[in-house]
Design an enzyme around this catalytic site. Sequence first.
Site, short mmCIF file in Angstrom:
data_model
loop_
_atom_site.label_atom_id
_atom_site.label_comp_id
_atom_site.label_asym_id
_atom_site.label_seq_id
_atom_site.Cartn_x
_atom_site.Cartn_y
_atom_site.Cartn_z
N CYS A 90 0.84 -1.18 0.00
CA CYS A 90 0.00 0.00 0.00
C CYS A 90 0.90 1.25 0.00
CB CYS A 90 -0.88 -0.03 1.23
SG CYS A 90 -1.55 1.55 1.73
N GLU A 91 0.64 2.15 -0.93
CA GLU A 91 1.50 3.34 -1.02
C GLU A 91 1.27 4.34 0.11
OE1 GLU A 91 -0.82 6.37 -4.03
OE2 GLU A 91 0.44 4.85 -4.91
N HIS A 92 0.19 4.16 0.87
CA HIS A 92 -0.09 5.10 1.96
C HIS A 92 0.65 4.74 3.25
CE1 HIS A 92 -4.01 5.59 -0.44
NE2 HIS A 92 -3.17 6.54 -0.78
N HIS A 93 0.82 3.43 3.51
CA HIS A 93 1.45 3.02 4.77
C HIS A 93 2.63 2.07 4.57
CE1 HIS A 93 -2.84 3.92 5.69
NE2 HIS A 93 -2.27 4.62 6.66
N GLN A 127 -5.10 -0.54 -4.67
CA GLN A 127 -5.80 -1.60 -5.39
C GLN A 127 -6.59 -1.06 -6.58
OE1 GLN A 127 -8.02 -4.31 -2.91
NE2 GLN A 127 -9.34 -4.93 -4.58
N HIS A 174 -6.11 -5.99 3.13
CA HIS A 174 -5.14 -4.92 3.33
C HIS A 174 -4.70 -4.88 4.79
CE1 HIS A 174 -5.93 -2.68 -0.56
NE2 HIS A 174 -6.88 -3.59 -0.54
N CYS A 188 -3.10 -2.62 6.20
CA CYS A 188 -3.28 -1.28 6.76
C CYS A 188 -4.67 -1.13 7.39
CB CYS A 188 -3.04 -0.19 5.72
SG CYS A 188 -4.10 -0.29 4.27
#
Length: 198
Positions: free
Chosen positions: A90-93, A131, A159, A161
Amino acid sequence: MNLGSEDRFYIEHKEQIDAIAEHYRAIIELLGEDVTREGLQRTPYRAAKALVEVTQGYKQNPEKLVEQAMFDYAGKSVVVVKDIEFYSLCEHHILPFFGKVSVGYVPNGKIVGLSKIARVVDAFAKRLQVQERLTSELCELLTEALGAKGVIVVCEAGHLCMKMRGVEKQASTTVTMEYSGVFENEALRAEFMKMLDS
């Protein structure tokens, strides 16, 4: 001297792995750990190597993967490759999300080697991702590269996250779908979904 695949991987990516390992060392220390203790001495290197491995998609050209195995085909029926497992970050976390992708397409004079579809999934998944974008990138690339009459991609994933932090919903999954061309037809989409259940 015969080098194992892990040794070759390290030699090919030595500069990148070593640089990332230094950052991991600093992060571990900022967390309050002793990076010199026995269990952590090699952790910065191992974590850096793992990160480089799971982001190999940046070094791959998905379009070229498809072009390497295109074949003439006169048929008109839906081709389905289902349950292609994938792992991504995941590019956020920068936490893993993983699951399966199913792809269907209606050929327009060309088909692609089945393993190439799985390789294209990996090329997009092995990057910092979301995703929704993974699903749309697969659909867009296969539509263009195959010149197909239509493409449909369904992705289902869990996920970390959402599971191990934040809302901590252990049983949650996310399903995304993208389609083009003849799959705008609801009946054809329904046929594809039925094929996934069989």
